[in-house]
Design an enzyme around this catalytic site. Sequence first.
Site, PDB file in Angstrom:
ATOM      1  N   LYS A 132       0.835  -1.194   0.000  1.00  0.00           N
ATOM      2  CA  LYS A 132       0.000   0.000   0.000  1.00  0.00           C
ATOM      3  C   LYS A 132       0.874   1.249   0.000  1.00  0.00           C
ATOM      4  O   LYS A 132       1.989   1.151   0.492  1.00  0.00           O
ATOM      5  CB  LYS A 132      -0.937  -0.017   1.196  1.00  0.00           C
ATOM      6  CG  LYS A 132      -0.302   0.514   2.506  1.00  0.00           C
ATOM      7  CD  LYS A 132      -1.343   0.688   3.547  1.00  0.00           C
ATOM      8  CE  LYS A 132      -1.212   1.927   4.320  1.00  0.00           C
ATOM      9  NZ  LYS A 132      -0.152   2.236   5.180  1.00  0.00           N
ATOM     10  N   HIS A 224      -6.480   0.200   5.597  1.00  0.00           N
ATOM     11  CA  HIS A 224      -6.690  -0.810   6.637  1.00  0.00           C
ATOM     12  C   HIS A 224      -8.098  -0.815   7.234  1.00  0.00           C
ATOM     13  O   HIS A 224      -8.737  -1.856   7.359  1.00  0.00           O
ATOM     14  CB  HIS A 224      -5.708  -0.582   7.783  1.00  0.00           C
ATOM     15  CG  HIS A 224      -4.282  -0.593   7.369  1.00  0.00           C
ATOM     16  ND1 HIS A 224      -3.757  -1.523   6.519  1.00  0.00           N
ATOM     17  CD2 HIS A 224      -3.238   0.216   7.716  1.00  0.00           C
ATOM     18  CE1 HIS A 224      -2.459  -1.301   6.364  1.00  0.00           C
ATOM     19  NE2 HIS A 224      -2.118  -0.251   7.064  1.00  0.00           N
ATOM     20  N   LYS A 323      -2.108   9.513  15.203  1.00  0.00           N
ATOM     21  CA  LYS A 323      -0.773   9.284  15.748  1.00  0.00           C
ATOM     22  C   LYS A 323      -0.520  10.201  16.948  1.00  0.00           C
ATOM     23  O   LYS A 323      -1.201  11.204  17.123  1.00  0.00           O
ATOM     24  CB  LYS A 323       0.274   9.567  14.669  1.00  0.00           C
ATOM     25  CG  LYS A 323       0.146   8.635  13.469  1.00  0.00           C
ATOM     26  CD  LYS A 323       1.499   8.247  12.930  1.00  0.00           C
ATOM     27  CE  LYS A 323       1.399   7.257  11.792  1.00  0.00           C
ATOM     28  NZ  LYS A 323       1.422   5.873  12.218  1.00  0.00           N
TER      29      LYS A 323
HETATM   30  C1  BG6 Z   1       0.961   1.052   8.458  1.00  0.00           C
HETATM   31  C2  BG6 Z   1       0.882   2.555   8.467  1.00  0.00           C
HETATM   32  O1  BG6 Z   1       0.412   0.546   7.279  1.00  0.00           O
HETATM   33  O2  BG6 Z   1       0.254   0.547   9.583  1.00  0.00           O
HETATM   34  C3  BG6 Z   1       1.518   3.087   9.731  1.00  0.00           C
HETATM   35  O3  BG6 Z   1       1.558   3.077   7.323  1.00  0.00           O
HETATM   36  C4  BG6 Z   1       0.874   2.469  10.953  1.00  0.00           C
HETATM   37  O4  BG6 Z   1       1.451   4.499   9.780  1.00  0.00           O
HETATM   38  C5  BG6 Z   1       0.809   0.956  10.840  1.00  0.00           C
HETATM   39  O5  BG6 Z   1       1.633   2.840  12.083  1.00  0.00           O
HETATM   40  C6  BG6 Z   1      -0.060   0.379  11.947  1.00  0.00           C
HETATM   41  O6  BG6 Z   1      -0.062  -1.005  11.935  1.00  0.00           O
HETATM   42  P1  BG6 Z   1       0.684  -1.843  13.063  1.00  0.00           P
HETATM   43  O7  BG6 Z   1       0.254  -3.252  12.801  1.00  0.00           O
HETATM   44  O8  BG6 Z   1       2.151  -1.631  12.824  1.00  0.00           O
HETATM   45  O9  BG6 Z   1       0.244  -1.313  14.380  1.00  0.00           O
END
Ligand code: BG6
Length: 455
Positions: A132, A224, A323
């Site tokens: 992605k 997501h 964030k």
């Molecule tokens: C990623 C995003 O796809 O997913 C990030 O680009 C994010 O910004 C992350 O922090 C979150 O997923 P996980 O599983 O790492 O908590």
Amino acid sequence: MDAAATTLVVFGATGDLASRLLLPALGDLMVAEPDRRVRLIGAGMEDWTADRLTKVVRASFQTADADAALERVEIEYHQADITKAADLKKLLKGLSGQVALYFAVPPAIAARACDAMTPEMLPDGVMLALEKPFGIDETGARELNARVAALVPETQVFRVDHFLGKSTTLNVLGARFANRILEPLWSVENVESVSIVYDEKLGLEGRAGYYDGAGALVDMIQSHLLQVLAVVAMEQPTTIGEADFREATSAVLRATRVWDDDPAECSRRARYTSGSIDGDEKPSYVDEPGVDPARGTETLATATFEVRNARWSGVPFTLRSGKALGDPAREIVVRFRAVRHVPEGLRGSSDGAVLRFSLGPDQMSLDLNLNGANDPLVLERATLSADLGPGQLMAYAEVLSGILDADPMLSVRGDAAEHCWRIVQPILDAWKNNEVPLEHYQAGSHGPAAWPFLG
Ligand code: BG6
């Protein structure tokens, strides 16, 4: 290496994505599956050697069994410009057996590499795995789909979304479809609202180059969280084979629109200012290296959608992610309607039941009204909960195992990737036209104080 080994060609092997996510996932998978053998061919513009890549792989396999796992990975490195047909031809020549090409590169490079490829260059049955964001808008996604469709059939295309590999996302399937008690209630008649929240303590982590052009809506909601929504709202598939499962999630996305067709009313955006998280001082987002404040990138976004079908019309699905937040919530919350009538004489809480799937730590809980411990005629809120466990594989490894085993069930189908852009486009447009103010929140807080609580 024996013929049973899968060949994983990583484009962009010297990059951040490979060392931060892909290679650790490979390590996780190799440790969990002691019979698995992989020939790893790294490719990149840098003048690296196999030894240098091996060092990176070793550092990424941060587990006690890393050495044993590494023995089952044969590593090569080739310097190549994957946007050039001649380099690709040389790199891919002679590869046979189960081969996956993983594009750990920015979308523009992936698109140019697909342009430079021809079907003749590709080994039979090759799998293409694309990270992605898939395209940068609906048109871009459609064009990229057309490019890859000219190379391999859809079942050999893996659009990676690791949220589909999260064990709690998959737990929703078990809870819904392997029990009689949830599915009969799973619709507008009994569900008042659904929220899907994925807040993070993490700030920018040095990713301004990508994130400042994306923002929270595109980074998390467009990809997501809409996938998670699709799993929560899907009709029961006959099997969890890729055809049934992906058709069921695509059907949800086809029916999804912004709430009330009003993108300005249904969405909010905000950006963090300096603050502290767990004692660590965080600078304002605009002071992070590489950020251009004039872009007005949001670090927290929320938007409400409707799945316009017989089951869900009228139920708001609110998605939120951000964030640098304190005490971040990460959960799917299904709020049931209150009962129409509580027998007279019973007092106390009569709110609707609330079912939560927490996305790490993986838990499921149900808030109910039960008769009180002291006075049985006074209803009190009680919570039944279960720990679900994190799953044997990390989410990324779960998705990678699908790629290496040629099972696209946990990859995003082409039409779904286009719909995810179509769904958020009205919001992106409204934000661009400044119809929604960019608000602010202190790093370490829960977001702007006036925003509704979704938990
Ligand atoms: C990623 C995003 O796809 O997913 C990030 O680009 C994010 O910004 C992350 O922090 C979150 O997923 P996980 O599983 O790492 O908590």
